[in-house]
Write a protein that holds these residues in place. Sequence first.
Motif, short mmCIF file in Angstrom:
data_model
loop_
_atom_site.label_atom_id
_atom_site.label_comp_id
_atom_site.label_asym_id
_atom_site.label_seq_id
_atom_site.Cartn_x
_atom_site.Cartn_y
_atom_site.Cartn_z
N PHE A 273 0.85 -1.17 0.00
CA PHE A 273 0.00 0.00 0.00
C PHE A 273 0.89 1.23 0.00
CE2 PHE A 273 0.59 -0.77 4.53
CZ PHE A 273 0.85 0.49 5.03
N TRP A 274 0.32 2.36 -0.39
CA TRP A 274 1.10 3.59 -0.48
C TRP A 274 0.26 4.80 -0.11
CZ3 TRP A 274 -0.97 6.91 -4.10
CH2 TRP A 274 -1.72 6.34 -5.13
N GLY A 290 -3.28 4.24 -1.95
CA GLY A 290 -3.55 3.12 -2.83
C GLY A 290 -3.26 1.80 -2.16
N PHE A 291 -3.91 0.76 -2.65
CA PHE A 291 -3.73 -0.59 -2.12
C PHE A 291 -3.51 -1.55 -3.29
CE2 PHE A 291 -6.20 1.67 1.03
CZ PHE A 291 -5.61 1.29 2.23
N ASN A 292 -2.49 -2.37 -3.19
CA ASN A 292 -2.27 -3.45 -4.14
C ASN A 292 -2.90 -4.69 -3.53
OD1 ASN A 292 -0.67 -1.68 -5.76
ND2 ASN A 292 1.03 -2.00 -4.36
N LEU A 293 -4.15 -4.94 -3.89
CA LEU A 293 -4.94 -5.96 -3.22
C LEU A 293 -4.47 -7.37 -3.52
CD1 LEU A 293 -8.47 -4.35 -3.77
CD2 LEU A 293 -6.98 -4.15 -1.78
N SER A 294 -3.93 -7.59 -4.72
CA SER A 294 -3.46 -8.91 -5.11
C SER A 294 -2.60 -8.75 -6.36
CB SER A 294 -4.64 -9.85 -5.39
OG SER A 294 -5.33 -9.44 -6.56
N SER A 295 -2.19 -9.86 -6.94
CA SER A 295 -1.43 -9.82 -8.18
C SER A 295 -2.34 -9.59 -9.39
CB SER A 295 -0.65 -11.13 -8.37
OG SER A 295 -1.55 -12.23 -8.44
N PHE A 296 -3.63 -9.39 -9.13
CA PHE A 296 -4.57 -9.17 -10.21
C PHE A 296 -5.17 -7.77 -10.20
CE2 PHE A 296 -9.04 -9.39 -11.74
CZ PHE A 296 -8.79 -9.67 -13.07
N ILE A 297 -5.29 -7.17 -9.03
CA ILE A 297 -6.02 -5.90 -8.94
C ILE A 297 -5.38 -4.96 -7.93
CG2 ILE A 297 -7.63 -6.71 -7.16
CD1 ILE A 297 -9.85 -5.22 -8.70
N LEU A 322 -8.72 2.18 -10.90
CA LEU A 322 -8.70 0.74 -10.71
C LEU A 322 -7.71 0.14 -11.70
CD1 LEU A 322 -10.03 -1.81 -9.36
CD2 LEU A 322 -11.61 -1.81 -11.30
N GLY A 323 -6.75 -0.64 -11.20
CA GLY A 323 -5.76 -1.28 -12.05
C GLY A 323 -5.95 -2.79 -12.07
N ASN A 328 -0.09 -11.80 -15.73
CA ASN A 328 0.93 -11.43 -14.74
C ASN A 328 1.66 -12.70 -14.28
OD1 ASN A 328 2.42 -10.20 -12.73
ND2 ASN A 328 0.67 -9.67 -11.45
N ARG A 329 2.57 -13.18 -15.12
CA ARG A 329 3.20 -14.49 -14.92
C ARG A 329 4.04 -14.56 -13.66
NH1 ARG A 329 5.09 -16.40 -19.27
NH2 ARG A 329 6.78 -17.67 -18.45
N TYR A 330 4.58 -13.43 -13.19
CA TYR A 330 5.40 -13.45 -11.98
C TYR A 330 4.62 -13.04 -10.73
CZ TYR A 330 9.48 -14.13 -14.92
OH TYR A 330 10.39 -14.65 -15.81
N LYS A 331 3.31 -12.87 -10.87
CA LYS A 331 2.43 -12.58 -9.74
C LYS A 331 2.86 -11.31 -9.00
CE LYS A 331 0.14 -16.28 -10.69
NZ LYS A 331 -1.17 -16.17 -11.40
N LEU A 332 3.22 -10.30 -9.75
CA LEU A 332 3.57 -9.02 -9.15
C LEU A 332 2.35 -8.40 -8.47
CD1 LEU A 332 5.66 -7.47 -12.03
CD2 LEU A 332 6.54 -8.26 -9.86
N THR A 333 2.57 -7.71 -7.39
CA THR A 333 1.47 -7.00 -6.73
C THR A 333 1.55 -5.50 -6.96
OG1 THR A 333 2.73 -6.87 -4.67
CG2 THR A 333 1.24 -8.76 -4.94
N SER A 334 2.59 -5.04 -7.68
CA SER A 334 2.77 -3.62 -7.88
C SER A 334 3.48 -3.37 -9.19
CB SER A 334 3.60 -3.03 -6.73
OG SER A 334 3.97 -1.69 -7.00
#
Length: 339
Positions: A273-274, A290-297, A322-323, A328-334
Amino acid sequence: MFSKKLYLLLVLQALVMLAKAQQRPQYTQYVFNNYLLNPAVSGIENYTDVKLGYRSQWTGLEGAPVTSYFSINAPIGTNFVQGDASAFPSSGGEYPQSRLYTQEYRASEPHHGIGFNVVSDKTGPITQTNLNATYAYHLGITSKLNLALGVAAGFSHLNINTALITLENANDPTINNLQASQWKPDLGVGIWAYSGNYYVGVSAQQILPQNLYITTGNSANQSKTVPHFFFTGGYKFYVSDDISLMPSALIKFIEPVPATFDVNLKMSFRDRFWLGGSYRKDDSFAVLAGFNLSSFINVGYSYDITTSALRTVSNGTHEIVLGILLNNRYKLTSPQHGW
């Protein structure tokens, strides 16, 4: 009666802005989506980047600007998509651009980026919609520095709902002779230099001059589109293993109005989060989160506190983004280059 006069004043201000000043919407969370300002950002991340945004400016004021947008961009190029210049395996393992990757950052392999965005901006009776496809080419110019060149091409649609405009003289030729709906070609270009912990970008939007509101009489002037130039940069540094800071700035040049600028500071905790703050010259202060809720959203929100003369009638500005991270093959959260 007062509200009607205020609404008419806002309409006239919008017409003046379209004729002589900023003709594209502004964003508080552009750091979250620099792609909106610079086509060279197309394909900068190692996934398909989707963003949906909504901005309600000067809430509480009838006819105030409302902006919504959709953008999508993705990289093309096997060497980049399957890994990057750090030569990590194409599947499994840690993504080479995970947290603290700046310590051993290597420039990405040359690759292409493509994208598309649609932006709708409504102020009173005036609605402007821009549709653009984008292309960028990214190459490494040193072992740690990438340079991307981009272009955006599409169309701009301008519509004036004259039914919402009531004048003392119903036969005023300034309104009656307006070409209320227009399609115009649109073109933009950009350059983006980036490394593991900084970026610098230069871009130009609306570089094809166009006439607006063409009339059939001689009593009204034609307004024209003007180029918008953007210079932006940011730097990321780590306070600790958990906390990173990123100051950034944006300078806008739009003739004939004076140059203006935004300055921002964003603090991120473990890329989960930021929080941030922003100042726009002679316009507003803003708080962001902001919140990086998962590697998808992920999601970002900002609230602007108006400092201009409109502060007496405005309840501030709300903006939400909304992002969505596809493929996202490496499962990035950000985002790693958008920060």
